[in-house]
Design a protein around this motif. Structure first.
Motif, short mmCIF file in Angstrom:
data_model
loop_
_atom_site.label_atom_id
_atom_site.label_comp_id
_atom_site.label_asym_id
_atom_site.label_seq_id
_atom_site.Cartn_x
_atom_site.Cartn_y
_atom_site.Cartn_z
N ALA A 12 0.83 -1.20 0.00
CA ALA A 12 0.00 0.00 0.00
C ALA A 12 0.87 1.25 0.00
O ALA A 12 1.85 1.34 0.75
N GLY A 13 0.50 2.18 -0.85
CA GLY A 13 1.22 3.45 -0.90
C GLY A 13 2.37 3.49 -1.88
O GLY A 13 2.98 4.55 -2.07
N THR A 14 2.67 2.35 -2.53
CA THR A 14 3.81 2.33 -3.46
C THR A 14 3.44 2.76 -4.87
O THR A 14 4.32 2.95 -5.70
N GLY A 15 2.16 2.89 -5.14
CA GLY A 15 1.74 3.33 -6.46
C GLY A 15 2.22 2.42 -7.56
O GLY A 15 2.03 1.21 -7.53
N MET A 16 2.88 3.01 -8.57
CA MET A 16 3.38 2.25 -9.72
C MET A 16 4.88 2.00 -9.64
O MET A 16 5.49 1.54 -10.60
N ILE A 29 1.66 -3.91 -8.47
CA ILE A 29 1.09 -2.58 -8.50
C ILE A 29 0.16 -2.40 -7.31
O ILE A 29 -0.51 -3.36 -6.89
N ASP A 30 0.14 -1.20 -6.78
CA ASP A 30 -0.71 -0.88 -5.64
C ASP A 30 -2.18 -0.89 -6.09
O ASP A 30 -2.55 -0.15 -7.00
N PRO A 31 -3.01 -1.72 -5.50
CA PRO A 31 -4.42 -1.79 -5.91
C PRO A 31 -5.12 -0.44 -5.88
O PRO A 31 -5.96 -0.15 -6.75
N ALA A 32 -4.80 0.39 -4.91
CA ALA A 32 -5.46 1.69 -4.82
C ALA A 32 -5.16 2.56 -6.03
O ALA A 32 -6.01 3.32 -6.50
N SER A 33 -3.95 2.44 -6.56
CA SER A 33 -3.58 3.21 -7.75
C SER A 33 -4.36 2.73 -8.97
O SER A 33 -4.76 3.54 -9.81
N VAL A 34 -4.55 1.43 -9.06
CA VAL A 34 -5.34 0.88 -10.17
C VAL A 34 -6.76 1.42 -10.09
O VAL A 34 -7.32 1.88 -11.10
N ARG A 35 -7.33 1.39 -8.91
CA ARG A 35 -8.70 1.89 -8.76
C ARG A 35 -8.79 3.36 -9.16
O ARG A 35 -9.72 3.76 -9.88
N ALA A 43 -10.94 7.10 -12.99
CA ALA A 43 -10.71 8.35 -13.72
C ALA A 43 -11.18 8.25 -15.16
O ALA A 43 -11.48 9.28 -15.80
N ALA A 44 -11.27 7.03 -15.69
CA ALA A 44 -11.75 6.81 -17.06
C ALA A 44 -13.27 6.77 -17.13
O ALA A 44 -13.82 6.65 -18.23
N GLY A 45 -13.94 6.87 -15.99
CA GLY A 45 -15.40 6.87 -15.98
C GLY A 45 -16.04 5.63 -15.41
O GLY A 45 -17.27 5.56 -15.29
N PHE A 46 -15.24 4.64 -15.04
CA PHE A 46 -15.78 3.41 -14.48
C PHE A 46 -16.18 3.58 -13.02
O PHE A 46 -15.69 4.46 -12.32
N VAL A 47 -17.04 2.67 -12.58
CA VAL A 47 -17.47 2.61 -11.19
C VAL A 47 -17.05 1.26 -10.62
O VAL A 47 -17.28 0.22 -11.25
N LEU A 48 -16.39 1.27 -9.46
CA LEU A 48 -16.05 0.00 -8.82
C LEU A 48 -17.33 -0.68 -8.36
O LEU A 48 -18.05 -0.16 -7.52
N ASP A 49 -17.58 -1.86 -8.90
CA ASP A 49 -18.81 -2.59 -8.62
C ASP A 49 -18.62 -3.64 -7.54
O ASP A 49 -19.52 -3.91 -6.75
N ALA A 50 -17.42 -4.25 -7.51
CA ALA A 50 -17.16 -5.30 -6.51
C ALA A 50 -15.67 -5.60 -6.48
O ALA A 50 -14.94 -5.32 -7.44
N VAL A 58 -8.60 -8.53 -6.91
CA VAL A 58 -9.57 -8.81 -7.97
C VAL A 58 -10.63 -7.70 -7.93
O VAL A 58 -11.35 -7.56 -6.94
N TYR A 59 -10.69 -6.93 -9.00
CA TYR A 59 -11.65 -5.83 -9.09
C TYR A 59 -12.62 -6.07 -10.24
O TYR A 59 -12.23 -6.58 -11.30
N ARG A 60 -13.88 -5.68 -10.03
CA ARG A 60 -14.83 -5.61 -11.14
C ARG A 60 -15.36 -4.17 -11.21
O ARG A 60 -16.04 -3.71 -10.29
N PHE A 61 -15.03 -3.51 -12.29
CA PHE A 61 -15.55 -2.18 -12.56
C PHE A 61 -16.67 -2.31 -13.60
O PHE A 61 -16.67 -3.23 -14.39
N VAL A 62 -17.58 -1.38 -13.59
CA VAL A 62 -18.63 -1.39 -14.60
C VAL A 62 -18.69 -0.05 -15.31
O VAL A 62 -18.38 0.99 -14.73
N LYS A 63 -19.11 -0.11 -16.55
CA LYS A 63 -19.37 1.10 -17.31
C LYS A 63 -20.83 1.51 -17.05
O LYS A 63 -21.74 0.74 -17.34
#
Length: 210
Positions: free
Chosen positions: A144-148, A157-163, A168-175, A204-209
């Motif tokens: 955590a906190g290491t970014g890229m 990669i830091d999961p928070a940075s991925v989120r 920022a591209a318009g997605f919503v974290l769904d689960a 494991v992230y699921r984002f939705v448009k």
């Protein structure tokens, strides 16, 4: 690949189902492409997308996927390749875009060779997904906190940075799922090190448009 129980949970999490159109990004040996092909069936479609930035690898990733698409019963698979930032130009509107252990590579010199950025790729995914479609990302977690900062050295990669980038591209974290989490992974060694290979802490992230 994972044991059957984890596979089943991941597929359910990703919402892979009969009739779906799936884009499998950087398919490697093609195991996920084959699995998706079996599930989506004759009414579905699987694009096995090989980024042009890795097409020169000695194992001939494009040729391997083209051969896979010729296997009996794989009429629903199409092997495609283009620069990472141009994925949307060689695929059709999709229900699911799947990235397995690849997102961190978007921040490495190899993947950026054509000038594309992670932001460019995420925008392309957003444009290519159908409304309500899922963008599923599985990757090796960095501390955590290491970014890229560990994407090249440790392939993490830091999961928070991925989120942050994906939202920022318009997605919503769904689960999100902890099915592949490993609390014994200290996040300080390269993912190929025998001491942790195959057992890394993975998010494991699921984002939705919308």
């Amino acid at each position: 690949m994972y044991d059957q129980s984890k596979l089943s949970e991941l597929l359910q999490f990703a919402r892979i189902q009969a009739g779906s159109t799936i884009i499998d990004v950087y398919p490697g040996d093609g195991d996920w492409t084959r699995l998706f092909s079996d599930i989506v069936g004759p009414e579905g479609r699987v694009f096995s997308f090989v980024p042009a930035e890795v097409a020169h690898f000695k194992n001939d990733p494009v040729g391997r996927m083209q051969m896979l698409a010729k296997e009996p019963g794989r009429e629903n698979v199409e092997a495609v390749s283009a620069d990472i930032g141009a994925m949307a130009t060689v695929t059709s509107p999709a229900d699911v875009v799947w990235l397995h252990l690849f997102y961190h590579d978007l921040h490495t010199p190899l993947a950026q060779a054509s000038g594309a950025t992670a932001a460019d790729f995420n925008r392309g995914v957003y444009d290519r997904l159908k409304p309500g479609g899922a963008y599923v990302i599985v990757d090796h977690a960095a501390a955590a906190g290491t970014g890229m900062s560990d994407t090249q050295s440790l392939h993490r990669i830091d999961p928070a940075s991925v989120r942050d980038e994906v939202e920022a591209a318009g997605f919503v974290l769904d689960a999100q799922s902890a099915i592949l989490a490993n609390q014994n992974d200290m996040h300080t060694i390269k993912v190929f090190d025998p001491a942790i290979k195959g057992e890394t802490d993975r998010f494991v992230y699921r984002f939705v448009k919308p």
